[in-house]
Design a protein around this motif. Structure first.
Motif, PDB file in Angstrom:
ATOM      1  N   PHE A 198     -25.569   4.821 -22.576  1.00  0.00           N
ATOM      2  CA  PHE A 198     -24.640   5.824 -22.046  1.00  0.00           C
ATOM      3  C   PHE A 198     -23.829   5.247 -20.890  1.00  0.00           C
ATOM      4  CE2 PHE A 198     -23.729   9.221 -18.988  1.00  0.00           C
ATOM      5  CZ  PHE A 198     -22.967  10.071 -19.778  1.00  0.00           C
ATOM      6  N   LEU A 199     -24.468   4.490 -20.019  1.00  0.00           N
ATOM      7  CA  LEU A 199     -23.751   3.872 -18.899  1.00  0.00           C
ATOM      8  C   LEU A 199     -22.739   2.838 -19.389  1.00  0.00           C
ATOM      9  CD1 LEU A 199     -26.641   3.415 -16.295  1.00  0.00           C
ATOM     10  CD2 LEU A 199     -24.818   5.120 -16.275  1.00  0.00           C
ATOM     11  N   ILE A 200     -23.096   2.080 -20.408  1.00  0.00           N
ATOM     12  CA  ILE A 200     -22.175   1.085 -20.950  1.00  0.00           C
ATOM     13  C   ILE A 200     -20.946   1.759 -21.552  1.00  0.00           C
ATOM     14  CG2 ILE A 200     -21.900  -0.663 -22.745  1.00  0.00           C
ATOM     15  CD1 ILE A 200     -24.797  -1.455 -22.290  1.00  0.00           C
ATOM     16  N   VAL A 201     -21.158   2.808 -22.314  1.00  0.00           N
ATOM     17  CA  VAL A 201     -20.021   3.520 -22.915  1.00  0.00           C
ATOM     18  C   VAL A 201     -19.165   4.168 -21.836  1.00  0.00           C
ATOM     19  CG1 VAL A 201     -19.378   5.407 -24.451  1.00  0.00           C
ATOM     20  CG2 VAL A 201     -21.242   3.869 -25.090  1.00  0.00           C
ATOM     21  N   GLY A 202     -19.805   4.763 -20.833  1.00  0.00           N
ATOM     22  CA  GLY A 202     -19.047   5.374 -19.746  1.00  0.00           C
ATOM     23  C   GLY A 202     -18.225   4.365 -18.973  1.00  0.00           C
ATOM     24  N   TRP A 203     -18.818   3.202 -18.704  1.00  0.00           N
ATOM     25  CA  TRP A 203     -18.074   2.157 -18.001  1.00  0.00           C
ATOM     26  C   TRP A 203     -16.923   1.634 -18.851  1.00  0.00           C
ATOM     27  CZ3 TRP A 203     -16.440   0.068 -13.843  1.00  0.00           C
ATOM     28  CH2 TRP A 203     -15.963  -1.248 -13.827  1.00  0.00           C
ATOM     29  N   SER A 204     -17.117   1.527 -20.156  1.00  0.00           N
ATOM     30  CA  SER A 204     -16.043   1.053 -21.025  1.00  0.00           C
ATOM     31  C   SER A 204     -14.869   2.033 -21.043  1.00  0.00           C
ATOM     32  CB  SER A 204     -16.573   0.829 -22.444  1.00  0.00           C
ATOM     33  OG  SER A 204     -16.936   2.068 -23.039  1.00  0.00           O
ATOM     34  N   VAL A 205     -15.168   3.338 -21.008  1.00  0.00           N
ATOM     35  CA  VAL A 205     -14.092   4.328 -20.963  1.00  0.00           C
ATOM     36  C   VAL A 205     -13.308   4.200 -19.658  1.00  0.00           C
ATOM     37  CG1 VAL A 205     -13.602   6.803 -20.891  1.00  0.00           C
ATOM     38  CG2 VAL A 205     -15.283   5.917 -22.506  1.00  0.00           C
ATOM     39  N   TYR A 206     -14.021   4.042 -18.554  1.00  0.00           N
ATOM     40  CA  TYR A 206     -13.337   3.858 -17.267  1.00  0.00           C
ATOM     41  C   TYR A 206     -12.510   2.581 -17.256  1.00  0.00           C
ATOM     42  CZ  TYR A 206     -12.607   3.140 -12.287  1.00  0.00           C
ATOM     43  OH  TYR A 206     -12.031   2.910 -11.056  1.00  0.00           O
ATOM     44  N   LEU A 207     -13.083   1.501 -17.765  1.00  0.00           N
ATOM     45  CA  LEU A 207     -12.368   0.229 -17.786  1.00  0.00           C
ATOM     46  C   LEU A 207     -11.148   0.291 -18.694  1.00  0.00           C
ATOM     47  CD1 LEU A 207     -12.295  -2.780 -16.968  1.00  0.00           C
ATOM     48  CD2 LEU A 207     -13.768  -3.260 -18.924  1.00  0.00           C
ATOM     49  N   ALA A 208     -11.257   1.014 -19.795  1.00  0.00           N
ATOM     50  CA  ALA A 208     -10.150   1.086 -20.745  1.00  0.00           C
ATOM     51  C   ALA A 208      -8.922   1.746 -20.136  1.00  0.00           C
ATOM     52  CB  ALA A 208     -10.593   1.836 -22.005  1.00  0.00           C
ATOM     53  N   TRP A 209      -9.111   2.740 -19.302  1.00  0.00           N
ATOM     54  CA  TRP A 209      -7.971   3.512 -18.800  1.00  0.00           C
ATOM     55  C   TRP A 209      -7.614   3.195 -17.361  1.00  0.00           C
ATOM     56  CZ3 TRP A 209      -5.504   5.151 -22.704  1.00  0.00           C
ATOM     57  CH2 TRP A 209      -6.180   5.585 -23.845  1.00  0.00           C
ATOM     58  N   HIS A 210      -8.360   2.300 -16.703  1.00  0.00           N
ATOM     59  CA  HIS A 210      -8.073   2.012 -15.311  1.00  0.00           C
ATOM     60  C   HIS A 210      -7.921   0.515 -15.019  1.00  0.00           C
ATOM     61  CE1 HIS A 210      -9.803   6.108 -15.040  1.00  0.00           C
ATOM     62  NE2 HIS A 210      -9.011   6.239 -14.009  1.00  0.00           N
ATOM     63  N   HIS A 211      -7.890  -0.327 -16.043  1.00  0.00           N
ATOM     64  CA  HIS A 211      -7.663  -1.742 -15.751  1.00  0.00           C
ATOM     65  C   HIS A 211      -6.191  -1.960 -15.402  1.00  0.00           C
ATOM     66  CE1 HIS A 211      -6.650  -1.476 -20.066  1.00  0.00           C
ATOM     67  NE2 HIS A 211      -5.786  -2.458 -19.812  1.00  0.00           N
ATOM     68  N   ALA A 212      -5.944  -2.995 -14.615  1.00  0.00           N
ATOM     69  CA  ALA A 212      -4.602  -3.231 -14.078  1.00  0.00           C
ATOM     70  C   ALA A 212      -3.698  -3.857 -15.136  1.00  0.00           C
ATOM     71  CB  ALA A 212      -4.683  -4.154 -12.858  1.00  0.00           C
ATOM     72  N   ILE A 213      -2.486  -3.331 -15.239  1.00  0.00           N
ATOM     73  CA  ILE A 213      -1.457  -3.898 -16.110  1.00  0.00           C
ATOM     74  C   ILE A 213      -0.165  -3.962 -15.303  1.00  0.00           C
ATOM     75  CG2 ILE A 213      -0.192  -3.717 -18.271  1.00  0.00           C
ATOM     76  CD1 ILE A 213      -2.410  -2.101 -19.451  1.00  0.00           C
ATOM     77  N   LEU A 214       0.238  -5.151 -14.936  1.00  0.00           N
ATOM     78  CA  LEU A 214       1.450  -5.323 -14.146  1.00  0.00           C
ATOM     79  C   LEU A 214       2.671  -5.366 -15.058  1.00  0.00           C
ATOM     80  CD1 LEU A 214       0.216  -8.041 -11.626  1.00  0.00           C
ATOM     81  CD2 LEU A 214       0.137  -5.562 -11.406  1.00  0.00           C
ATOM     82  N   PRO A 215       3.826  -4.908 -14.570  1.00  0.00           N
ATOM     83  CA  PRO A 215       5.047  -4.988 -15.389  1.00  0.00           C
ATOM     84  C   PRO A 215       5.377  -6.411 -15.830  1.00  0.00           C
ATOM     85  CG  PRO A 215       5.391  -3.544 -13.510  1.00  0.00           C
ATOM     86  CD  PRO A 215       4.064  -4.217 -13.296  1.00  0.00           C
ATOM     87  N   PHE A 216       5.105  -7.385 -14.979  1.00  0.00           N
ATOM     88  CA  PHE A 216       5.386  -8.769 -15.345  1.00  0.00           C
ATOM     89  C   PHE A 216       4.504  -9.215 -16.509  1.00  0.00           C
ATOM     90  CE2 PHE A 216       4.892 -13.399 -14.744  1.00  0.00           C
ATOM     91  CZ  PHE A 216       6.224 -13.767 -14.859  1.00  0.00           C
ATOM     92  N   ASP A 217       3.244  -8.751 -16.545  1.00  0.00           N
ATOM     93  CA  ASP A 217       2.354  -9.099 -17.655  1.00  0.00           C
ATOM     94  C   ASP A 217       2.833  -8.469 -18.955  1.00  0.00           C
ATOM     95  OD1 ASP A 217       0.808 -10.474 -15.845  1.00  0.00           O
ATOM     96  OD2 ASP A 217      -0.568  -8.794 -15.505  1.00  0.00           O
ATOM     97  N   VAL A 218       3.310  -7.221 -18.875  1.00  0.00           N
ATOM     98  CA  VAL A 218       3.845  -6.570 -20.073  1.00  0.00           C
ATOM     99  C   VAL A 218       5.074  -7.315 -20.576  1.00  0.00           C
ATOM    100  CG1 VAL A 218       4.733  -4.417 -21.024  1.00  0.00           C
ATOM    101  CG2 VAL A 218       2.969  -4.353 -19.269  1.00  0.00           C
ATOM    102  N   ALA A 219       5.937  -7.716 -19.644  1.00  0.00           N
ATOM    103  CA  ALA A 219       7.146  -8.437 -20.035  1.00  0.00           C
ATOM    104  C   ALA A 219       6.813  -9.773 -20.685  1.00  0.00           C
ATOM    105  CB  ALA A 219       8.030  -8.655 -18.804  1.00  0.00           C
ATOM    106  N   ARG A 220       5.848 -10.481 -20.144  1.00  0.00           N
ATOM    107  CA  ARG A 220       5.456 -11.764 -20.738  1.00  0.00           C
ATOM    108  C   ARG A 220       4.881 -11.577 -22.131  1.00  0.00           C
ATOM    109  NH1 ARG A 220       1.740 -15.193 -16.859  1.00  0.00           N
ATOM    110  NH2 ARG A 220       1.864 -16.544 -18.691  1.00  0.00           N
ATOM    111  N   LEU A 221       4.111 -10.500 -22.328  1.00  0.00           N
ATOM    112  CA  LEU A 221       3.547 -10.244 -23.653  1.00  0.00           C
ATOM    113  C   LEU A 221       4.645  -9.910 -24.662  1.00  0.00           C
ATOM    114  CD1 LEU A 221       1.018  -9.890 -25.397  1.00  0.00           C
ATOM    115  CD2 LEU A 221       0.967  -7.497 -24.685  1.00  0.00           C
ATOM    116  N   VAL A 222       5.627  -9.105 -24.254  1.00  0.00           N
ATOM    117  CA  VAL A 222       6.733  -8.774 -25.149  1.00  0.00           C
ATOM    118  C   VAL A 222       7.536 -10.029 -25.489  1.00  0.00           C
ATOM    119  CG1 VAL A 222       8.882  -7.467 -25.346  1.00  0.00           C
ATOM    120  CG2 VAL A 222       6.862  -6.396 -24.339  1.00  0.00           C
TER     121      VAL A 222
END
Length: 218
Positions: A111-135
């Motif tokens: 349960f803790l692993i699944v809960g942490w994965s949900v938090y990590l999925a929606w709160h990890h950092a995504i910078l605009p520069f990283d999105v631009a490089r991926l595109v």
């Protein structure tokens, strides 16, 4: 050894250890490297604040960032299911080998692993520069979007060449669809690994009632 250097070394070691303990299991041998700009650490929690200039370029990148977060979330949640399945398989193996029932703490750990994965999925950092490089990497744009984002965030729009770069990149983003540029799919590696774990678990469950067991010491 200099104390400042020692403190910096200890801080770096603690930071690396915390990353490997909390985020590393979701990145090792994962398809997340396809959705990140860093091969070693495609996921991080720390990032810059969203205090960027309000421009059409960065505004259009928000749709790509949301699509990227959704695609990464599918990978992260799939890996949490795989980690939970591996723990269940290990607990079942120990139960069959020792003849002792599974620990009640196993459910809490999963349960803790699944809960942490949900938090990590929606709160990890995504910078605009990283999105631009991926595109840029996905569409082979030769750092066109990333250069425009860097120019915008550095507030160098007073230069004529910079304004031209931003205008061209903005026109390019207008013609792109985030859902086709960054597709949401299940991670092939984790799906195959989960199938293998399920097969081994089924073999143990079927073999245990038939008396197929590991020899125990006298």
């Amino acid at each position: 050894m200099d104390w400042r250097r020692f403190v910096r070394l200890v801080g770096t070691s603690l930071s690396n250890g915390a990353w490997w303990a909390t985020i590393g299991p979701f990145c090792v041998a994962s398809d997340l490297t396809e959705l990140g700009t860093s091969v070693r650490r495609p996921l991080t929690l720390s990032g810059e604040l969203d205090n960027y200039p309000i421009t059409e370029l960065l505004g259009r990148l928000l749709a790509f960032r949301d699509q990227l977060r959704l695609a990464r979330a599918v990978f992260i949640l799939s890996r949490s299911v795989l980690i939970g399945a591996v723990l269940l398989l290990f607990a079942k193996f120990v139960e069959v080998a020792s003849g002792r029932p599974q620990t009640p703490w196993l459910t809490l750990v999963i349960f803790l692993i699944v809960g942490w994965s949900v938090y990590l999925a929606w709160h990890h950092a995504i910078l605009p520069f990283d999105v631009a490089r991926l595109v840029d990497r996905r569409l082979h744009l030769s750092a066109q979007i990333a250069t425009a984002v860097e120019t915008t965030t550095a507030e160098r729009l007073d230069l004529p060449l910079a304004r031209t770069q931003v205008r061209v990149a903005t026109n390019c983003l207008r013609e792109l669809n985030p859902t086709t540029t960054i597709r949401v799919r299940l991670p092939a590696r984790d799906v195959r690994a989960l199938a293998a774990v399920a097969a081994v678990y089924a073999v143990i469950v079927v073999a245990a009632p038939l008396g197929v067991n590991l020899p125990r010491p006298l």
